[in-house]
Design an enzyme around this catalytic site. Sequence first.
Site, PDB file in Angstrom:
ATOM      1  N   GLU A 109       7.411   2.860  -4.629  1.00  0.00           N
ATOM      2  CA  GLU A 109       7.846   3.039  -3.237  1.00  0.00           C
ATOM      3  C   GLU A 109       9.298   2.624  -3.013  1.00  0.00           C
ATOM      4  O   GLU A 109       9.977   3.148  -2.131  1.00  0.00           O
ATOM      5  CB  GLU A 109       6.928   2.272  -2.285  1.00  0.00           C
ATOM      6  CG  GLU A 109       5.531   2.868  -2.144  1.00  0.00           C
ATOM      7  CD  GLU A 109       4.541   2.359  -3.197  1.00  0.00           C
ATOM      8  OE1 GLU A 109       4.976   1.700  -4.170  1.00  0.00           O
ATOM      9  OE2 GLU A 109       3.333   2.629  -3.039  1.00  0.00           O
TER      10      GLU A 109
ATOM     11  N   PHE B 165      -8.669  -4.730   2.879  1.00  0.00           N
ATOM     12  CA  PHE B 165      -8.080  -4.279   1.619  1.00  0.00           C
ATOM     13  C   PHE B 165      -6.766  -3.539   1.888  1.00  0.00           C
ATOM     14  O   PHE B 165      -6.700  -2.663   2.748  1.00  0.00           O
ATOM     15  CB  PHE B 165      -9.068  -3.361   0.881  1.00  0.00           C
ATOM     16  CG  PHE B 165      -8.490  -2.804  -0.398  1.00  0.00           C
ATOM     17  CD1 PHE B 165      -8.151  -3.645  -1.449  1.00  0.00           C
ATOM     18  CD2 PHE B 165      -8.249  -1.445  -0.538  1.00  0.00           C
ATOM     19  CE1 PHE B 165      -7.594  -3.145  -2.615  1.00  0.00           C
ATOM     20  CE2 PHE B 165      -7.701  -0.935  -1.696  1.00  0.00           C
ATOM     21  CZ  PHE B 165      -7.374  -1.784  -2.745  1.00  0.00           C
ATOM     22  N   GLN B 166      -5.754  -3.872   1.158  1.00  0.00           N
ATOM     23  CA  GLN B 166      -4.406  -3.298   1.300  1.00  0.00           C
ATOM     24  C   GLN B 166      -3.857  -3.431   2.716  1.00  0.00           C
ATOM     25  O   GLN B 166      -3.114  -2.585   3.188  1.00  0.00           O
ATOM     26  CB  GLN B 166      -4.373  -1.843   0.819  1.00  0.00           C
ATOM     27  CG  GLN B 166      -4.601  -1.737  -0.698  1.00  0.00           C
ATOM     28  CD  GLN B 166      -4.162  -0.421  -1.292  1.00  0.00           C
ATOM     29  OE1 GLN B 166      -4.271   0.617  -0.652  1.00  0.00           O
ATOM     30  NE2 GLN B 166      -3.673  -0.447  -2.524  1.00  0.00           N
TER      31      GLN B 166
ATOM     32  N   LYS C 296      -5.152   4.154  10.011  1.00  0.00           N
ATOM     33  CA  LYS C 296      -5.851   5.332   9.519  1.00  0.00           C
ATOM     34  C   LYS C 296      -6.707   5.995  10.598  1.00  0.00           C
ATOM     35  O   LYS C 296      -6.799   7.226  10.668  1.00  0.00           O
ATOM     36  CB  LYS C 296      -6.729   4.942   8.321  1.00  0.00           C
ATOM     37  CG  LYS C 296      -7.139   6.156   7.478  1.00  0.00           C
ATOM     38  CD  LYS C 296      -7.811   5.743   6.179  1.00  0.00           C
ATOM     39  CE  LYS C 296      -8.199   6.967   5.370  1.00  0.00           C
ATOM     40  NZ  LYS C 296      -8.885   6.614   4.116  1.00  0.00           N
TER      41      LYS C 296
ATOM     42  N   MET D  11      28.418  -8.573 -14.485  1.00  0.00           N
ATOM     43  CA  MET D  11      29.057  -9.296 -13.386  1.00  0.00           C
ATOM     44  C   MET D  11      28.595 -10.749 -13.353  1.00  0.00           C
ATOM     45  O   MET D  11      29.389 -11.664 -13.098  1.00  0.00           O
ATOM     46  CB  MET D  11      28.757  -8.596 -12.053  1.00  0.00           C
ATOM     47  CG  MET D  11      29.654  -9.030 -10.914  1.00  0.00           C
ATOM     48  SD  MET D  11      31.411  -8.753 -11.230  1.00  0.00           S
ATOM     49  CE  MET D  11      31.677  -7.169 -10.444  1.00  0.00           C
TER      50      MET D  11
END
Lengths: 585, 186
Positions: A52, A114-115, A164, A483
């Site tokens: 993502e 969940f999630q 949802k 760097m």
Amino acid sequence: MARPMTGAQIVIKALQDQGVDTIFGYPGGAVLPIYDEIFQQSDIRHVLVRHEQGAAHAAEGYARSTGKPGVVLVTSGPGATNAVTGLTDALMDSVPIVVLTGQVPTFMIGNDAFQEADTVGITRPCTKHNWLVKDTAELAETIHQAFHVAMNGRPGPVLVDIPKDVQFATAHYKPKAEARTKHYQPKTKGDPDAILAAVEALEQAEKPVFYTGGGVVNSGPEASALLRRLVDGTGFPITSTLMGLGCYPASGRSWIGMLGMHGTYEANWAMHDCDLMLCIGARFDDRITGRLDAFSPRSIKVHVDIDPSSINKNVHVDVPIVGDVAAVLGEMVALWEERGRRTKSEAVAAWWNQIATWKAKNCLAYRPSPRTIKPQLAVERLEALTKDHPDRYITTEVGQHQMWAAQYMGFEDPNRWMTSGGLGTMGYGLPASIGVQVAHPDGLVINVAGEASWLMNMQEMGTAIQYRLPVKQFILNNERLGMVRQWQELLHGERYSSSWSEALPDFVKLAEAFGAKGIRCDDPADLDEAIREMLAYPGPVIFDCVVEKHENCFPMIPSGKAHNEMLLSEDIMTGTIDETGAVLV
Amino acid sequence: MNALNIKRGASSHSAYELRNRYEERLERHVLAVIVDNESGVLARVIGLFSGRGYNIDSLTVAEIDRDGHRSRITVVTTGTPAVIEQIKAQLDRMVPVHDVHDLTVEGPSVERELALIKVAGTGEKRVEALRTADIFRAKVVDTTLESFVFEITGTSEKVDAFCDLMRPLGLTEVARTGVAAIARGN
């Protein structure tokens, strides 16, 4: 009246209404209804990323190379948290992206489902604004508002969290034209008195300098055109931040190079010694100003910015102008021309002579080597072999290679240079190059990378292969976090704590494993030929450019120092950063 | 504004230097912020203050327009003039913020705070608490044989003074609303 639609259908309809042609995303449980709708239409193309974070950076690349908002669709919980770095990056660099996240159903919110994650809570400080939509009837309007907020005022990332059950429930669709957006209407027109003051200052300046930034890119092509007209009309020197490269062409006669920590000697000295600083769409970032109490001590400062909170934040300015760059420059150019296009041309000519003496230092010179490829040489050759391409785009990762790309590559137009400036996100360049290539299928898109940064999101090579995106990954491989290593050399007694890349993959085999072409080059004599081979290949390429391992990036303003204390090479490096400078990053 | 009047080098002082120069000049400002009454709006405002390191001395919020879904947040903050200007600019650019009023600089204003104060005691102390409450025009809103709950309204200084006097008289609990403020006149 039209029939009610499901929330998922409303999402797609609203995106179509907004003119969206591409979504970068990754499916999951909480966005399945929306993915089902994507499956059943063909107006909007969905690009499946591999992570993502990659979706968010790809959307940034898409947005910055087109001027249109980038759109991301990810699931709840880990989908949303993985997008957080991209949101923060877009916030720091003012990139308009719209992120749609799935959420657990409304009746399960707060139950540690969940999630489940508190997505609006987590992303509140890293978005311009975000919304949790609890009612399908409000979904269409919220999405339209989200696009409005992302694109108006100072652009930035927004997020819409969609549970949802809201995706399944039905409601009537509200078209874009009927959405309420009235109350968020940032001021775009500059104050006429302030514009007059700026023009008067410009007419009397003896040692002026234009200091421009990403705001000019964000304001659109008209802003760049007006800037060129004003700069070329006045004959004043112009420098730019990392974010603003390309607004004024690098081949233009008034261009004096990038400014800031790794900017050119002439640009930083011009900033320090000028008597008029015209700051347009830049924000006096600490990479630009160096030591603040010694920043351009004798100048009148004009600051054009659409965000009032950028004014007087770091540096106190004399003529603040809140407004859109194109609108303000339009008024400024018109007024200056109407008043007879006056400048103190003799004084400005003397100022140019002074700048020429700084330029004569040849600050970007480096010691060539017959045996190893100097990273500067690699970028110089890449520039030489690609600059005439009619549709070239460059992205970068973050670190030394990024600065070398900014120093040694020339940009003739805005929207051609995509880099993570404010946040400094390693892993930005590869997914950004994918977003750019999706938007410009026939363009030449090159990600100038370091091997360490590139590994951070290398999974996105899979995306490049799947969608046949011929992105070129030009990796300056010094087997170091260059760097970090440079700062350890400068600041920490050459104790190189964890700043080398051990156990690196064989990049040629890695490319082949993905189904891309791999090229390795470690001899300066072969470099041009290898770059030509990369350019000639029609698909994605991983170019492993094995470079000098201990090269440092110069010139440099050491932290805690002023513009006129710039270092040109390593001879005078040790002991230059004092204790107060050491605490700065 | 006229560029001719700007002293050359007028801006030679950086923000950091401004901070130093103004260090002894920390100012207290009362800001009234009119916001959309939407979920999370208070978290946004508080997050801005904590995220950018600004002070909140007190903060009150309540809906003021049910039909228009507007709330009013009153924030009391301390900072140098440069920081106060930043706070106002940062608040003003937030999407759900409609207006930011700096009541401290926009002319005269009225500030009030309400406190409920529980004082427990018997005998002379109990009588003295009641007497002091009368002087401060505090109301008794609850009483038992061994305690009072006083309601007092006034500026924060007045509430502070009342609490200080009640402490030796048996003060056990304080609940304060924080400052609500409004501009005088029309």
